[in-house]
Motif scaffolding. Structure first.
Motif, PDB file in Angstrom:
ATOM      1  N   ILE A  31       0.829  -1.197   0.000  1.00  0.00           N
ATOM      2  CA  ILE A  31       0.000   0.000   0.000  1.00  0.00           C
ATOM      3  C   ILE A  31       0.871   1.258   0.000  1.00  0.00           C
ATOM      4  O   ILE A  31       2.051   1.200   0.321  1.00  0.00           O
ATOM      5  CB  ILE A  31      -0.959   0.037   1.212  1.00  0.00           C
ATOM      6  CG1 ILE A  31      -0.179  -0.012   2.527  1.00  0.00           C
ATOM      7  CG2 ILE A  31      -1.981  -1.105   1.128  1.00  0.00           C
ATOM      8  CD1 ILE A  31      -1.017   0.247   3.772  1.00  0.00           C
ATOM      9  N   GLU A  34       1.389   6.413   4.083  1.00  0.00           N
ATOM     10  CA  GLU A  34       0.522   7.549   4.425  1.00  0.00           C
ATOM     11  C   GLU A  34       1.267   8.874   4.545  1.00  0.00           C
ATOM     12  O   GLU A  34       0.665   9.935   4.459  1.00  0.00           O
ATOM     13  CB  GLU A  34      -0.233   7.264   5.732  1.00  0.00           C
ATOM     14  CG  GLU A  34      -1.239   6.159   5.590  1.00  0.00           C
ATOM     15  CD  GLU A  34      -2.004   5.913   6.875  1.00  0.00           C
ATOM     16  OE1 GLU A  34      -1.923   6.751   7.795  1.00  0.00           O
ATOM     17  OE2 GLU A  34      -2.696   4.883   6.941  1.00  0.00           O
ATOM     18  N   CYS A  65     -12.995  -0.006  -7.434  1.00  0.00           N
ATOM     19  CA  CYS A  65     -11.980   0.606  -6.568  1.00  0.00           C
ATOM     20  C   CYS A  65     -11.739   2.079  -6.893  1.00  0.00           C
ATOM     21  O   CYS A  65     -10.733   2.659  -6.470  1.00  0.00           O
ATOM     22  CB  CYS A  65     -10.678  -0.188  -6.642  1.00  0.00           C
ATOM     23  SG  CYS A  65     -10.858  -1.890  -6.067  1.00  0.00           S
ATOM     24  N   THR A  70      -8.949   9.143  -4.370  1.00  0.00           N
ATOM     25  CA  THR A  70      -7.774   9.876  -3.898  1.00  0.00           C
ATOM     26  C   THR A  70      -6.532   9.259  -4.526  1.00  0.00           C
ATOM     27  O   THR A  70      -6.531   8.074  -4.892  1.00  0.00           O
ATOM     28  CB  THR A  70      -7.629   9.814  -2.361  1.00  0.00           C
ATOM     29  OG1 THR A  70      -7.337   8.460  -1.979  1.00  0.00           O
ATOM     30  CG2 THR A  70      -8.889  10.297  -1.651  1.00  0.00           C
ATOM     31  N   ARG A  72      -3.839   8.561  -2.986  1.00  0.00           N
ATOM     32  CA  ARG A  72      -3.346   7.553  -2.046  1.00  0.00           C
ATOM     33  C   ARG A  72      -4.081   6.217  -2.221  1.00  0.00           C
ATOM     34  O   ARG A  72      -3.460   5.154  -2.268  1.00  0.00           O
ATOM     35  CB  ARG A  72      -3.497   8.051  -0.607  1.00  0.00           C
ATOM     36  CG  ARG A  72      -2.897   7.136   0.415  1.00  0.00           C
ATOM     37  CD  ARG A  72      -2.704   7.788   1.767  1.00  0.00           C
ATOM     38  NE  ARG A  72      -2.394   9.193   1.777  1.00  0.00           N
ATOM     39  CZ  ARG A  72      -1.229   9.751   1.424  1.00  0.00           C
ATOM     40  NH1 ARG A  72      -0.240   8.981   1.042  1.00  0.00           N
ATOM     41  NH2 ARG A  72      -1.049  11.052   1.460  1.00  0.00           N
ATOM     42  N   ASP A  73      -5.397   6.262  -2.330  1.00  0.00           N
ATOM     43  CA  ASP A  73      -6.159   5.023  -2.486  1.00  0.00           C
ATOM     44  C   ASP A  73      -5.888   4.366  -3.834  1.00  0.00           C
ATOM     45  O   ASP A  73      -5.739   3.148  -3.912  1.00  0.00           O
ATOM     46  CB  ASP A  73      -7.655   5.287  -2.295  1.00  0.00           C
ATOM     47  CG  ASP A  73      -8.010   5.462  -0.835  1.00  0.00           C
ATOM     48  OD1 ASP A  73      -8.107   4.445  -0.134  1.00  0.00           O
ATOM     49  OD2 ASP A  73      -8.172   6.610  -0.393  1.00  0.00           O
ATOM     50  N   HIS A  74      -5.844   5.163  -4.883  1.00  0.00           N
ATOM     51  CA  HIS A  74      -5.571   4.603  -6.207  1.00  0.00           C
ATOM     52  C   HIS A  74      -4.148   4.041  -6.266  1.00  0.00           C
ATOM     53  O   HIS A  74      -3.917   2.963  -6.836  1.00  0.00           O
ATOM     54  CB  HIS A  74      -5.791   5.645  -7.296  1.00  0.00           C
ATOM     55  CG  HIS A  74      -7.236   5.956  -7.519  1.00  0.00           C
ATOM     56  ND1 HIS A  74      -7.665   6.827  -8.485  1.00  0.00           N
ATOM     57  CD2 HIS A  74      -8.361   5.523  -6.892  1.00  0.00           C
ATOM     58  CE1 HIS A  74      -8.986   6.911  -8.460  1.00  0.00           C
ATOM     59  NE2 HIS A  74      -9.431   6.131  -7.487  1.00  0.00           N
ATOM     60  N   SER A  76      -2.411   2.864  -3.749  1.00  0.00           N
ATOM     61  CA  SER A  76      -2.385   1.621  -2.959  1.00  0.00           C
ATOM     62  C   SER A  76      -2.882   0.448  -3.787  1.00  0.00           C
ATOM     63  O   SER A  76      -2.275  -0.627  -3.794  1.00  0.00           O
ATOM     64  CB  SER A  76      -3.233   1.767  -1.693  1.00  0.00           C
ATOM     65  OG  SER A  76      -2.597   2.615  -0.773  1.00  0.00           O
ATOM     66  N   TYR A  77      -3.983   0.638  -4.498  1.00  0.00           N
ATOM     67  CA  TYR A  77      -4.507  -0.454  -5.308  1.00  0.00           C
ATOM     68  C   TYR A  77      -3.506  -0.846  -6.399  1.00  0.00           C
ATOM     69  O   TYR A  77      -3.220  -2.027  -6.604  1.00  0.00           O
ATOM     70  CB  TYR A  77      -5.860  -0.096  -5.937  1.00  0.00           C
ATOM     71  CG  TYR A  77      -6.402  -1.270  -6.697  1.00  0.00           C
ATOM     72  CD1 TYR A  77      -7.116  -2.266  -6.042  1.00  0.00           C
ATOM     73  CD2 TYR A  77      -6.117  -1.439  -8.042  1.00  0.00           C
ATOM     74  CE1 TYR A  77      -7.547  -3.386  -6.722  1.00  0.00           C
ATOM     75  CE2 TYR A  77      -6.538  -2.559  -8.735  1.00  0.00           C
ATOM     76  CZ  TYR A  77      -7.260  -3.530  -8.076  1.00  0.00           C
ATOM     77  OH  TYR A  77      -7.679  -4.648  -8.745  1.00  0.00           O
ATOM     78  N   HIS A 108     -11.853  -2.965   0.877  1.00  0.00           N
ATOM     79  CA  HIS A 108     -12.964  -2.232   1.495  1.00  0.00           C
ATOM     80  C   HIS A 108     -14.168  -2.233   0.561  1.00  0.00           C
ATOM     81  O   HIS A 108     -14.016  -2.168  -0.659  1.00  0.00           O
ATOM     82  CB  HIS A 108     -12.545  -0.791   1.832  1.00  0.00           C
ATOM     83  CG  HIS A 108     -11.986  -0.040   0.670  1.00  0.00           C
ATOM     84  ND1 HIS A 108     -10.671  -0.157   0.257  1.00  0.00           N
ATOM     85  CD2 HIS A 108     -12.560   0.808  -0.204  1.00  0.00           C
ATOM     86  CE1 HIS A 108     -10.463   0.613  -0.796  1.00  0.00           C
ATOM     87  NE2 HIS A 108     -11.594   1.201  -1.109  1.00  0.00           N
ATOM     88  N   CYS A 111     -14.278  -3.134  -3.186  1.00  0.00           N
ATOM     89  CA  CYS A 111     -12.899  -3.110  -3.696  1.00  0.00           C
ATOM     90  C   CYS A 111     -12.075  -4.179  -2.991  1.00  0.00           C
ATOM     91  O   CYS A 111     -11.735  -4.041  -1.818  1.00  0.00           O
ATOM     92  CB  CYS A 111     -12.279  -1.729  -3.478  1.00  0.00           C
ATOM     93  SG  CYS A 111     -10.591  -1.617  -4.105  1.00  0.00           S
ATOM     94  N   TYR A 113      -8.642  -6.207  -2.713  1.00  0.00           N
ATOM     95  CA  TYR A 113      -7.210  -6.227  -3.026  1.00  0.00           C
ATOM     96  C   TYR A 113      -6.784  -7.682  -3.159  1.00  0.00           C
ATOM     97  O   TYR A 113      -7.011  -8.494  -2.264  1.00  0.00           O
ATOM     98  CB  TYR A 113      -6.408  -5.549  -1.924  1.00  0.00           C
ATOM     99  CG  TYR A 113      -6.394  -4.054  -1.971  1.00  0.00           C
ATOM    100  CD1 TYR A 113      -5.201  -3.370  -2.027  1.00  0.00           C
ATOM    101  CD2 TYR A 113      -7.566  -3.316  -1.949  1.00  0.00           C
ATOM    102  CE1 TYR A 113      -5.160  -1.980  -2.056  1.00  0.00           C
ATOM    103  CE2 TYR A 113      -7.544  -1.933  -1.982  1.00  0.00           C
ATOM    104  CZ  TYR A 113      -6.333  -1.269  -2.036  1.00  0.00           C
ATOM    105  OH  TYR A 113      -6.307   0.097  -2.071  1.00  0.00           O
TER     106      TYR A 113
END
Length: 117
Positions: A31, A34, A65, A70, A72-74, A76-77, A108, A111, A113
């Protein structure tokens, strides 16, 4: 009595989370860190989805997803997709220091992983 039950529950949860699989391998996902600024994450995301060979189709609009939308989320994926796809071929979760390994499944809502043993 409830404190004792809580402690037992926490111990069992800790054992479940950190116990390796039967083959000795821990489940790991890659991931975004942060603490990394968005511009650095975006550069690594662009590489992962481009030359890196990650499948970033699920972080496109109207895909499972995309939200939260964001960097960060994209990232991480995409980082995890790359890591799972290439970890047995020498790929890592480094991404110039903007990513990290976690043993907690970051999936989550809809989505999911991927984890490849």
């Amino acid at each position: 009595m409830s404190i004792v039950l809580l402690r037992i529950t926490l111990v069992l949860l800790a054992i479940f989370i950190i116990t390796p699989k039967s083959d000795g391998e821990y489940e790991q996902w890659c991931i975004a860190d942060e603490q990394t600024p968005d511009d650095e994450l975006q550069a690594a995301l662009d590489w992962a989805c481009g030359g890196g060979g990650a499948d970033c189709s699920k972080i496109q609009i109207n895909q499972p997803c995309y939200y939260p939308n964001t960097v960060r989320d994209h990232a991480s994926y995409a980082f995890n997709n790359y890591f799972q796809k290439f970890k047995h071929k020498g790929g890592s979760c480094y991404f110039k220091g903007v990513a990290m390994i976690t043993e907690l499944d970051p999936s989550h809502n809809s989505c999911q992983y991927e984890f490849i043993p």
